[in-house]
Scaffold this motif. Structure first.
Motif, PDB file in Angstrom:
ATOM      1  N   TYR B 156      10.126 -13.661  16.034  1.00 28.92           N
ATOM      2  CA  TYR B 156       9.797 -15.088  16.129  1.00 28.92           C
ATOM      3  C   TYR B 156       9.639 -15.588  17.558  1.00 28.92           C
ATOM      4  N   THR B 157       9.401 -14.699  18.490  1.00 27.60           N
ATOM      5  CA  THR B 157       9.285 -15.108  19.886  1.00 27.60           C
ATOM      6  C   THR B 157       8.093 -14.429  20.542  1.00 27.60           C
ATOM      7  N   THR B 158       7.253 -15.260  21.201  1.00 28.76           N
ATOM      8  CA  THR B 158       6.087 -14.711  21.907  1.00 28.76           C
ATOM      9  C   THR B 158       6.124 -15.189  23.354  1.00 28.76           C
ATOM     10  N   VAL B 159       5.126 -14.761  24.117  1.00 28.59           N
ATOM     11  CA  VAL B 159       5.082 -15.184  25.516  1.00 28.59           C
ATOM     12  C   VAL B 159       4.471 -16.581  25.674  1.00 28.59           C
ATOM     13  N   LEU B 160       4.048 -17.186  24.564  1.00 26.48           N
ATOM     14  CA  LEU B 160       3.429 -18.510  24.666  1.00 26.48           C
ATOM     15  C   LEU B 160       4.408 -19.528  25.233  1.00 26.48           C
ATOM     16  N   GLY B 161       3.915 -20.336  26.155  1.00 26.00           N
ATOM     17  CA  GLY B 161       4.734 -21.435  26.652  1.00 26.00           C
ATOM     18  C   GLY B 161       4.817 -22.521  25.587  1.00 26.00           C
ATOM     19  N   ARG B 162       5.754 -23.425  25.748  1.00 26.29           N
ATOM     20  CA  ARG B 162       5.949 -24.431  24.699  1.00 26.29           C
ATOM     21  C   ARG B 162       4.703 -25.271  24.437  1.00 26.29           C
ATOM     22  N   GLU B 163       3.949 -25.495  25.485  1.00 31.45           N
ATOM     23  CA  GLU B 163       2.768 -26.341  25.310  1.00 31.45           C
ATOM     24  C   GLU B 163       1.494 -25.512  25.285  1.00 31.45           C
ATOM     25  N   GLU B 164       1.648 -24.243  25.001  1.00 31.87           N
ATOM     26  CA  GLU B 164       0.501 -23.351  25.035  1.00 31.87           C
ATOM     27  C   GLU B 164       0.091 -22.943  23.619  1.00 31.87           C
ATOM     28  N   LEU B 165      -1.204 -22.777  23.405  1.00 36.49           N
ATOM     29  CA  LEU B 165      -1.699 -22.436  22.077  1.00 36.49           C
ATOM     30  C   LEU B 165      -2.579 -21.203  22.126  1.00 36.49           C
ATOM     31  N   VAL B 166      -2.652 -20.516  20.984  1.00 30.27           N
ATOM     32  CA  VAL B 166      -3.626 -19.438  20.860  1.00 30.27           C
ATOM     33  C   VAL B 166      -4.968 -20.090  20.540  1.00 30.27           C
ATOM     34  N   ARG B 167      -5.992 -19.736  21.305  1.00 38.12           N
ATOM     35  CA  ARG B 167      -7.317 -20.294  21.017  1.00 38.12           C
ATOM     36  C   ARG B 167      -8.177 -19.281  20.275  1.00 38.12           C
ATOM     37  N   GLU B 168      -8.056 -18.019  20.712  1.00 41.10           N
ATOM     38  CA  GLU B 168      -8.957 -17.018  20.179  1.00 41.10           C
ATOM     39  C   GLU B 168      -8.294 -15.643  20.211  1.00 41.10           C
ATOM     40  N   VAL B 169      -8.648 -14.846  19.241  1.00 38.74           N
ATOM     41  CA  VAL B 169      -8.161 -13.468  19.207  1.00 38.74           C
ATOM     42  C   VAL B 169      -9.386 -12.578  19.391  1.00 38.74           C
ATOM     43  N   VAL B 170      -9.359 -11.754  20.441  1.00 45.29           N
ATOM     44  CA  VAL B 170     -10.541 -10.959  20.778  1.00 45.29           C
ATOM     45  C   VAL B 170     -10.265  -9.490  20.502  1.00 45.29           C
ATOM     46  N   VAL B 171     -11.053  -8.915  19.619  1.00 47.39           N
ATOM     47  CA  VAL B 171     -10.856  -7.510  19.255  1.00 47.39           C
ATOM     48  C   VAL B 171     -12.067  -6.712  19.738  1.00 47.39           C
ATOM     49  N   THR B 172     -11.795  -5.675  20.532  1.00 43.35           N
ATOM     50  CA  THR B 172     -12.879  -4.802  20.978  1.00 43.35           C
ATOM     51  C   THR B 172     -13.243  -3.866  19.836  1.00 43.35           C
ATOM     52  N   LYS B 173     -14.543  -3.767  19.563  1.00 45.44           N
ATOM     53  CA  LYS B 173     -14.947  -2.909  18.439  1.00 45.44           C
ATOM     54  C   LYS B 173     -14.602  -1.454  18.764  1.00 45.44           C
ATOM     55  N   PRO B 174     -14.002  -0.763  17.825  1.00 45.43           N
ATOM     56  CA  PRO B 174     -13.678   0.634  18.086  1.00 45.43           C
ATOM     57  C   PRO B 174     -14.957   1.477  18.174  1.00 45.43           C
ATOM     58  N   ALA B 175     -14.827   2.623  18.804  1.00 48.29           N
ATOM     59  CA  ALA B 175     -15.983   3.515  18.937  1.00 48.29           C
ATOM     60  C   ALA B 175     -16.437   3.989  17.561  1.00 48.29           C
ATOM     61  N   LYS B 176     -17.615   4.597  17.537  1.00 50.21           N
ATOM     62  CA  LYS B 176     -18.187   5.011  16.255  1.00 50.21           C
ATOM     63  C   LYS B 176     -17.356   6.072  15.545  1.00 50.21           C
ATOM     64  N   ASN B 177     -16.836   6.975  16.342  1.00 46.57           N
ATOM     65  CA  ASN B 177     -16.054   8.064  15.759  1.00 46.57           C
ATOM     66  C   ASN B 177     -14.570   7.698  15.657  1.00 46.57           C
ATOM     67  N   SER B 178     -14.335   6.395  15.493  1.00 48.53           N
ATOM     68  CA  SER B 178     -12.953   5.926  15.356  1.00 48.53           C
ATOM     69  C   SER B 178     -12.784   5.309  13.968  1.00 48.53           C
TER      70      SER B 178
END
Ligand SMILES: Cc1cc2nc3c(=O)[nH]c(=O)nc-3n(C[C@H](O)[C@H](O)[C@H](O)COP(=O)(O)OP(=O)(O)OC[C@H]3O[C@@H](n4cnc5c(N)ncnc54)[C@H](O)[C@@H]3O)c2cc1C
Lengths: 835, 300
Positions: B156-178
């Motif tokens: 239940y604890t993250t590095v987010l500051g009290r007034e900080e929000l997650v805006r976006e989650v960015v996932v790098t596409k895995p390689a083809k042979n992954s």
């Protein structure tokens, strides 16, 4: 499928002869469905009354503790709070509830709120009453309670020791004791070819999870000195008999009403302590209506659980063919903190004493203990399922031990079709049934022989596949006389139900019942029966179910429990409809100047009518009702007794059992469920997966196959949930570990296998319509799943000794088996080795 | 089951949301899908005095296919992700999204809320830790990019500051042979898993394991990277023997507790089994096979 109504009394001829069954037996859609699906059901919590207040209970966080301080002053001071109630105050306003049990049980002081000590987690210790539910909840948090923990009593073994007492006034934790002995046990064991000793078996605590929790509105009207209840209690006439002496009011001063109920399964029978407190709160607030709508956690912790039972020192005698000749065992039933319907469960199991089997010599020593757990209530399959599970475990354990396959084991031991009606060793009469035939159908449905081959192949690959059979009886229409086996002063016996069928002023056909349906479709089956008697269609029949002391009929047995409506309720309705039919006939003969024998009942251009076959003259129901109710000048005196408003009470043909011998007929009908399952236990996750599942049911003549199949599906889901998921487990401090759905995990669609469904009909000779009560299903899947797991794991040294099995418990059982746990569970002797 | 009184505020932008968090003080919270927060409030285990609704912030629920990345707005619902065409090349995301709770929860609950909640049993954490994932976080000081590996501090604890929000989650596409797989075992639909395993494997031309990530869920205070298990496979041929070793290492890496879902010993055995299977499916997917996988339930 059309069924002919078989009627017994002469009087019924006129009615029945003109109308062969057209609607009974048809899978018509339920009349109540439309209303319920459109959200037009009326549930207690939907009701709002002028000046209504809301009650909130403050509950014990301990399982067993002394209350050292209780202070409601801060709660009482919160704006919007109207009053508070404490246990001490409640004690000064009521008498303890009556106790059904004799001896020690009579000494229990069961108040609807804890007085100086708490005996289960969730027991109410105080209540606050406020203008809104929100304020009540805020105020409840302000009540200060301090406890001094006491050692909790949590298992049958601990309870029997009497080291810590749940109710010191009892002097013991033993609430009831009796020995049920039939035949000649010792002789049977002497003559046995094999004797199998089985160690401790345990049937776990689980409950039902009705969509609607308990709910009640109470008004104690000081002018009329009446208490009016709107509740979802499913056995209101029973509740009234507990409430009246406790509250010190006449039973005629207690008005009970119920509307739609969102499921019950029996466990809403024992919500009367909450009904009592609500009435007291109303009295204290000058007669304002008090509403209590239970939360899910309250429901899980403190409504009612099913009975938990532990089976000790079981000995089974078998002949050389694996036919069981005797069973000797010691059972301890755990009824939780208060026996609120108990100790009736100490005899109710005996309705199915030998299960589906011919065993003649049986001795069972029964103890019931109180523990620091939630009080039990009659949970679907009540008390019989524990016994059936026990018998089915015996069948499987003996079968595996002696190398007899589980289907063969059953075929050798089943009561045969030709032996029906069959009298059990304790005098119960199994009315009809063909268990071997049902098993054959179940095996065919599932493809037993194919699975056998697949199982053998899979075993070679090291896979654990088990095939299990569960043989279950759903005994219905109980004889309350069995209560006298528990306490021979118990002033009840037999079984009865009342119904009223009338033509209202404009000729409407109206049925009123006191039954309390919770999804069983009473409106529909009642309409089917009446439609057949009058030769009309079910949508022309208005049915008013629900308990209503003022407007609907009832007897002291009225309620919905013990798989019986198809027998008791419909017999009452049929009787009333036949009476009405006879009255209509007499009246119409006069009105049409014809003879009764020439009349026929039919539907004409203006709705239901009566016609004279010879003259072609007819009169419709409006005309008939008009003649009696508003246009009756000139009616001959011979017709003055015709009211077109007919009541009938059905009495089940019972005797009081022989209390000393514990012998007699305890139930009228025995529906049966034979289930077959194939289960694979994953070798790596240890999770059981149901690969195939078949249910075959036989409830005699079916009134509505659609409703029956729905009940079978529901029971099956309930039972699979109980066998694999649902468990009211307590930790060693007496905390219920499953007080939310996240922990209790009631079964969901994602857990359900596809069901194969088969149906047989062995008409009951004891009901007018050949029907048997059904709907409890006797926890058929619990037995079946355990049987399949036993078959899968026997060769790995595991004895399935608990009714609840999870991946985790199987994992641990396999570890124990590796370390020789098996040997301590089952031991075989061969006193007279077969040569 | 009534929450403590609170005030309700609707933010039109992330900037406004952080401002409101500042103005409304310590006891204010943002609400996204409400699937963690509302139950806690009803049980009075959480008692915020003010709720800031971020559901009306434009475009915060978008899922975008962005060259080498898939970008999930914080408000993307579990069900949106399950149905999204943009995750076609990343089947592990479908495995995860399609089995979270039941359909009602999936229609409401968000990826941002789930990560911010940091429930030890949350499905997203384990899944996303097997991929190259970063979070765009927005606070009073502007935006920063946090690597997924650094995001969780404790239950239940993250590095987010009290007034900080997650805006976006960015996932790098895995390689083809992954290929990857997420397997979770659940007792019933509407509850958290008993144990789960997420595996993402990249094969090289010779079909040996080029790289791998193995993460365990529900068996510790946070999702656990089973690094020793990964080492058993990395640069090796993936066969019965190496898989068994990896599963054993995963069993050791787990730190479960006894609870209603199962005993600690059992959960160890369970995650080992799930890891073993997830590896098998991940490899097949890396080879281009289509394999159905996801959550499993008691009974079937
Ligand atoms: C019955 C049930 C079963 C469930 N089962 C599962 C399961 O099996 N697996 C699983 O993974 N989850 C499960 N969940 C949880 C579900 O996935 C939730 O959706 C998730 O945990 C929280 O997301 P939310 O959008 O609902 O957040 P909310 O409940 O609205 O918020 C949760 C917390 O995150 C904060 N927050 C929300 N959005 C942001 C943001 N963008 N930035 C910073 N902080 C934010 C809030 O202030 C709050 O503290 C279950 C929930 C329920 C009710």
């Amino acid at each position: 499928m059309a069924t002919t109504l078989r009627t017994k009394t002469k009087k019924t001829k006129a009615a029945a002869s003109s109308s062969p069954a057209k609607w009974v037996g048809q899978p018509i859609r339920r009349k109540e469905e439309d209303r319920l699906v459109r959200g037009k059901g009326i549930f207690v919590d939907d009701q709002k009354l002028m000046g209504m207040l809301h009650i909130r209970f403050v509950r014990s966080s301990y399982g067993h503790a002394k209350i050292t301080r209780l202070d409601v002053s801060k709660a009482a001071a919160l704006p919007g709070v109207v009053c508070t109630l404490t246990g001490a105050e409640v004690k000064s306003m009521v008498k303890p509830f009556i106790e059904i049990g004799p001896d020690a049980g009579q000494k229990i002081a069961d108040y609807p709120m804890a007085v100086d000590k708490v005996v289960f987690q969730g027991e109410p210790v105080a209540a606050v009453v406020a203008e809104t539910r929100l304020i009540a909840e805020d105020a409840a948090e302000l009540v200060e309670v301090e406890y001094e923990p006491l050692p909790p009593v949590l298992t049958a073994e601990e309870a029997l020791k009497d080291a810590s007492l749940v109710h010191p006034e009892m002097g013991t934790n033993r609430n009831w004791h009796g020995v049920f002995e039939y035949g000649n046990i010792e002789k049977a064991f002497q003559q046995a070819a094999h004797v199998v000793h089985i160690g401790r078996l345990h049937f776990h605590r689980f409950s039902s999870t009705p969509l609607e929790n308990n709910a009640v509105i109470a008004v104690w009207d000081s002018r009329s000195e009446r208490i009016e209840y709107w509740s979802n209690n499913s056995f209101p006439s029973f509740a009234a008999q507990f409430l009246s002496p406790a509250l010190g009011v006449g039973i005629d001063q207690i008005l009970m009403k119920s509307f739609d109920i969102g499921g019950g399964f029996g466990i809403k029978i024992t919500n009367y302590p909450y009904m009592a407190v609500c009435a007291l709160a109303s009295r204290k607030t000058g007669g304002r209506p008090i509403k209590w709508a239970e939360t899910r956690t309250e429901h899980m912790q403190a409504s009612a659980h099913g009975n938990e039972r532990t089976f000790f020192d079981t000995r089974v005698a078998l002949d050389k063919n694996g036919v069981i000749t005797a069973i000797d065992s010691r059972h301890v039933d755990d009824c939780g903190a208060y026996p609120r319907y108990e100790p009736l469960g100490c005899v109710i199991w005996a309705q199915v004493l030998p299960g589906a089997y011919r065993v003649k010599n049986v001795r069972i020593d029964v103890n019931q203990v109180v523990t620091n757990k939630c009080p039990v209530g009659p949970n679907r399959g009540y008390s019989r399922m524990q016994q059936l599970w026990f018998i089915e475990r015996i069948l499987d354990i003996c079968g595996h031990t002696l190398g007899v396959s589980n289907d063969e084991m059953r075929l050798r031991n089943y009561i045969r079709k030709e032996e029906m009606p069959y009298t059990t060793p304790n005098g119960c009469v199994y009315d009809s049934g063909d268990y071997a035939g049902m098993l054959a159908l179940g095996k065919k449905l599932i493809g037993w022989d194919d699975w056998k081959k697949k199982q053998a192949a899979a075993r070679k690959e090291g896979r654990w596949i088990g095939m299990g059979i569960g043989s279950t009886l759903d005994s219905g229409t109980n004889n309350f006389g069995q209560a006298q086996i528990i306490n021979n002063f118990a002033p009840f016996s037999g079984q009865s139900k009342a119904a009223n069928v009338k033509l209202d002023i404009y000729g409407e056909v109206v049925v009123s019942l006191g039954s309390v349906p919770q999804g069983q479709g009473h409106e529909t089956t009642a309409a089917q029966v009446v439609a057949d008697v009058l030769g009309i269609s079910p949508d022309l029949v208005k049915v008013k179910p629900g308990f209503d002391t003022e407007q609907n009929v009832y007897t002291g047995h009225t309620g919905t429990y013990a798989s019986q409506f198809a027998v008791t309720g419909l017999s009452a309705i049929h009787g009333a409809a036949v009476k009405l039919c006879n009255e209509i006939s007499r009246l119409a003969a006069w009105a049409l100047k014809g003879k009764e024998k020439d009349l026929e009942f039919a539907i004409g251009a203006q709705g239901p009518e009566v016609r004279d076959r010879r003259t072609k003259k007819s009169i419709n129901y409006w005309g008939l009702a008009n003649l009696v109710n508003v246009n009756n000048a000139g009616m001959p005196e011979t017709l003055w007794d015709v009211t077109l408003n007919c009541r009938h009470v059905y009495h089940a043909p019972f005797q009081v059992p022989d209390v000393k011998r514990k012998y007699g007929n305890l139930t009228l009908t025995y529906a049966a469920q034979i289930h077959v399952a194939v289960i694979e236990v994953d070798r790596e996750t240890f999770q059981p997966k149901i690969l195939a599942y078949a249910c075959v049911d036989d409830c005699g003549r079916t009134i509505n196959p659609r409703i029956v199949e729905g009940q079978v599906h529901g029971c099956t889901a309930h039972g699979i949930g109980a066998a694999l998921m649902e468990n009211c487990a307590y930790d060693s401090d007496g905390n219920l570990m499953a007080s939310t759905f996240s922990d209790y995990t009631p079964i969901t669609a994602m857990n359900m296998p596809d069901l194969l469904y088969g149906h047989m009909e062995s008409p009951s000779p004891f009901s007018y319509n050949g029907a048997k009560g059904m709907g409890e299903g006797g926890a058929a899947p619990v037995h079946t799943v355990c049987a399949a797991l036993q078959d899968a794991l026997y060769s790995s040294g595991v004895i399935i000794d608990d009714s609840h099995n999870t991946g985790d418990s199987i994992f641990r059982a396999l570890q124990r088996a590796g370390s020789g746990g098996f040997a301590s569970m089952v031991r075989v002797e061969h006193p007279r080795p077969s040569r | 089951m009534y929450a403590h009184p609170f005030t309700y505020h609707r933010a039109q932008s992330l900037g406004e949301a952080t401002k409101l968090l500042h103005q409304l003080g310590e006891e204010s919270r943002v609400i996204a899908g409400g699937q963690s927060l509302i139950p806690l409030m009803k049980m009075r285990l959480a008692r915020p005095t003010a709720l800031i609704d971020i559901n009306f912030i434009p475009r915060l629920s978008e899922i975008k296919d962005h060259n080498s990345e898939v970008r999930f707005g914080a408000l993307a619902r579990h069900a949106d992700i399950e149905m999204s065409e943009h995750i076609a090349g990343i089947p592990i995301l479908h495995d995860c999204a399609s089995g979270i709770a039941d359909v009602q929860v999936r229609n409401q609950g968000t990826i941002g809320g789930s990560l911010a909640e940091a429930d030890p049993s949350g499905d997203w954490a384990a899944t996303l830790l097997t991929l190259e994932t970063s979070l765009v976080c927005a606070g009073p000081q502007g935006e920063r990019l946090v690597q997924m590996d650094d995001f969780f501090k404790d239950a239940y604890t993250t590095v987010l500051g009290r007034e900080e929000l997650v805006r976006e989650v960015v996932v790098t596409k895995p390689a083809k042979n992954s290929g990857g797989a997420y397997l979770a075992f659940k007792r019933s639909a509407c509850v958290y898993a008993t144990g789960s395993a997420a595996v993402q494997i990249t094969l090289d031309a010779k079909d040996t394991c080029k790289d791998v990530r193995i993460v365990l869920g529900c068996v510790g205070l946070t999702a656990i990277r089973a690094k020793q298990a990964e080492a058993e496979l990395r640069t090796k041929k993936i066969d019965e023997r190496t898989i068994a070793r990896a599963a054993d290492a995963a069993r050791e890496a787990a730190e479960p507790q006894n609870d209603m879902r199962g005993s600690a010993d059992y959960k160890r055995a369970l995650v080992a089994a799930l890891v073993k299977r997830a590896i098998g499916i991940a490899v097949r997917r890396a080879r281009g096979e289509h394999v159905e996988a996801g959550h499993e339930y008691v009974g079937r």
